[in-house]
Design an enzyme around this catalytic site. Structure first.
Site: not given
Lengths: 350, 324
Positions: B129, B60
């Site tokens: 999440h 990322e």
């Protein structure tokens, strides 16, 4: 032309400049620039407390930069004055930026650690260890897609060798065959932690090889060796074979100007400073038959150039307070409302 | 009019923008062959090829860093961060690099990248999440922040984001992807940075954004049956923030509810509440009330998950108490 310049011109006209002499001149410019930056700090004229000098590391900056071409881009770490200067930076604008003046490269907002010039392909110095590395992957991607023939080079210190972002970036560059070169200037210390106190794997280039890049470590004492190695790596990078180069040298002084290096002995420093790439090159030029006097004249002209840079910086104005709100966003976007304006507006009610 | 889902509208926006502007490319995990974890980029690789739908390793920080370098080199990247919960991984590249490059370098260059990501609860995806982390972005000058709540805005705000000179963080909501609406994308959208007044009422103003708009509208309908009429403001973008619209509506009514899915403390709702209290003080008849996520992580249990964020019922009841 002043007297020194006239004298220099005669010398230049009389004989061909050797490549080493040119590299020496560039390294001397870096050395002298950094010495003047140190003086600026001592005189209280630099902006802020964060100044990281690259004295002892000149061969890495000059050796690699001389293997780069116009149109190539690069990012640097916080110890990047020498690299920027070697890529053609104007010392006046650099010194003004380091002093936090409006005439500086970044209008006094960046300073030593965030200096940049897009015109010279300098995508920015960075104050986060490893922070500027992935940008060259993006620049490499753009160069590859646009078939520009340019490469992008990330310069960083050995401290960044222990940052994850380096491996993410090298992996992508290798995976996508990008025209990118990663250059680690291994001055042996990440702030006060010696490289062998930071990692077992001190053969730094092996890590790059493991990821599928060309990887070479080179001793930075001889700038010509650095230049030749960098040339090979940049040639390869230009055709989509990314590389990694570690240049080993010694950071002559502390991490920053306030650092008196309590983590290393005087003996070690004395030995380390004997590995001086500027003096090493000078000795070799003298062996080629050039006289001390000629080199002294070169040194003097550089000294004069850097004195002018100091004068330019000191005589420049600081940026106006109103510039604080400029360039947070793009040119036609509204600027943020100053806190005081807001308070006045709220308290102006009946 | 055509019926589209939020997901389809996002894909259509990317498709249309990529046709018009060759410098746009998409970079991220699973964006190409897989078609995006939530299917937004599905099929785009067939049209635009792997060079413009660049599948990356799971890295990322370097995805954002690469997008920054590309944006500084003349391209217009759309970086996809699979979940906004991963934004901590990228916060150096986003907060220290993308947000500050224009400023630190004295305005020499901007970073016109769009970071598409999605957040929010609703799928029992657990504590790592399901979060709403927009306050991280709103707290960082230099980053624009768009959070579409409708199918039409999913399209238009993404198209607009792709014309901006600065980095835009574009946060979708995972529970909105299958939302369907009849839309006419040829109708001129609201300008970038302008809030939408989704409903007019004289009893209370409810300020919200993203998926909570759907809940607020349900609550407003229930309130209407009880003769309580709410004005509903959908902020659409949090930076720029259209405070003028908030002020205008609050001054008319004097009672305000701010609704956000993110945890209460130091959240976007807190900032909105503070501003309304400061700037509309003379017009308020009651305290500005925040209805927001509970100050705890989100559980996998669907009951705990639903209980930790505002529901239409809680919004309705809170509004009623404020009005009564």
């Amino acid at each position: 032309m002043n007297m020194t310049e006239i004298k220099l011109k005669h010398i230049h006209d009389a004989r061909t400049n050797s490549r080493l002499e040119d590299l020496y001149r560039q390294m001397r410019r870096v050395r002298t620039f950094e010495e003047r930056v140190g003086e600026l700090f001592v005189r209280g004229q630099s902006a802020g407390s964060m100044l990281h000098l690259s004295i002892g590391e000149e061969s890495a900056a000059v050796g690699v930069c001389s293997a780069m071409k116009e149109g190539d881009s690069f990012t640097t770490h916080h110890r990047g004055h020498g690299i920027f200067l070697s890529r053609g930076a104007n010392p006046n604008l650099m010194m003004a930026e380091i002093a936090g003046k409006e005439t500086g490269y970044c209008k006094g907002k960046g300073g030593s650690m965030h200096i940049a010039d897009m015109g010279l392909g300098h995508l920015g110095a960075n104050a986060i260890v490893g922070g500027g590395i992935p940008a060259v992957v993006g620049a490499g991607l753009a160069a590859k897609r646009g078939k520009t023939g340019a490469i992008s080079v990330a310069f960083f210190g050995d401290g960044a060798m222990q940052q994850g972002i380096l491996y993410e970036s090298m992996n992508m560059a290798a995976l996508w065959d990008l025209p990118v070169l990663f250059v680690c200037i291994n001055n042996q210390y990440g702030m006060g932690t010696r490289i062998d106190q930071a990692t077992k794997a001190t053969n730094l280039h092996e890590r790059a090889i493991a990821l599928g890049l060309n990887g070479i470590s080179v001793d930075g004492l001889n700038v010509e060796t650095v230049q030749e190695t960098a040339q090979k790596l940049t040639d390869d990078a230009r055709v989509g074979k990314p590389g990694f180069l570690a240049v080993s040298c010694y950071r002559f002084f502390g991490h920053a100007r306030m650092d008196k290096s309590p983590y290393r002995s005087e003996e070690e420093e004395t030995e380390g400073r004997k590995r001086d790439p500027v003096l090493f090159a000078r000795d070799n030029i003298i062996k080629e038959g050039v006289s001390d006097e000629v080199l002294d004249i070169i040194d003097q002209s550089i000294s004069d150039e850097m004195d002018s840079a100091i004068d330019f910086a000191i005589s420049s104005s600081p940026p106006p307070l109103s510039s604080m709100f400029r360039d947070v966003y793009g040119p036609n976007e509204p600027e943020p409302e100053p806190v005081q304006t807001r308070i006045n507006r709220i308290l102006a009610r009946e | 009019m055509v019926e589209l889902t939020y997901r389809d509208a996002l894909r259509q926006a990317l498709y249309d923008a990529m046709i018009e502007d060759e410098s746009i490319f998409i970079i991220g995990e699973e964006v190409g062959r897989y078609g995006g974890a939530y299917g937004v980029t599905k099929g785009l690789i067939d049209k635009f090829g792997p060079e413009r739908l660049l599948d990356t390793p799971i890295s990322e920080p370097a995805i954002i860093g690469t997008a920054i370098g590309a944006a500084m080199s003349g391209l217009r990247p759309v970086a996809e961060l699979m979940y906004v919960d991963f934004i901590g991984m990228t916060m150096d590249q986003l907060g220290n690099q993308a947000a500050k490059i224009r400023y630190m370098f004295g305005g020499q260059i901007g970073v016109p990248l769009v970071l598409r990501t999605q957040g929010g609860a609703g799928r029992s995806a657990g504590a790592q999440h399901s979060q709403s982390l927009e306050a991280f972005i709103m707290h960082t000058p230099g980053l624009r922040l768009a959070m579409p709540a409708t199918v039409s805005d999913a399209y238009h705000l993404l198209r607009q984001s792709l014309t901006k000179p600065d980095p835009v963080v574009f946060i979708e909501h995972k529970s909105l992807y299958s939302l369907k609406e009849d839309v006419d994308l040829s109708i001129e959208p609201l300008p970038w940075g302008k809030a939408a007044v989704r409903r007019h009422g004289s009893d209370i103003v409810i300020v919200t954004y993203s998926r909570q708009l759907q809940f607020v509208m349900q609550a407003a309908q229930a309130l209407s049956k009880q003769n309580i009429e709410a004005t509903v403001i959908d902020l659409r973008t949090l930076n720029p923030l259209d405070f003028d619209t908030i002020r205008k509506e609050v001054e008319k009514v004097g009672k305000v509810l701010v609704v956000s899915e993110a945890v209460l403390t130091s959240g976007v709702a807190s900032e909105l509440s503070a501003r309304i209290s400061e700037e509309c003080f003379d017009y308020l008849t009651d305290p500005v009330v925040r209805v927001a996520g509970e100050d705890c992580p989100i559980s996998v249990s669907a009951d705990l998950e639903a209980g930790s964020i505002p529901s239409p019922k809680v919004i309705e009841e809170t509004a009623k108490r404020l009005v009564m």
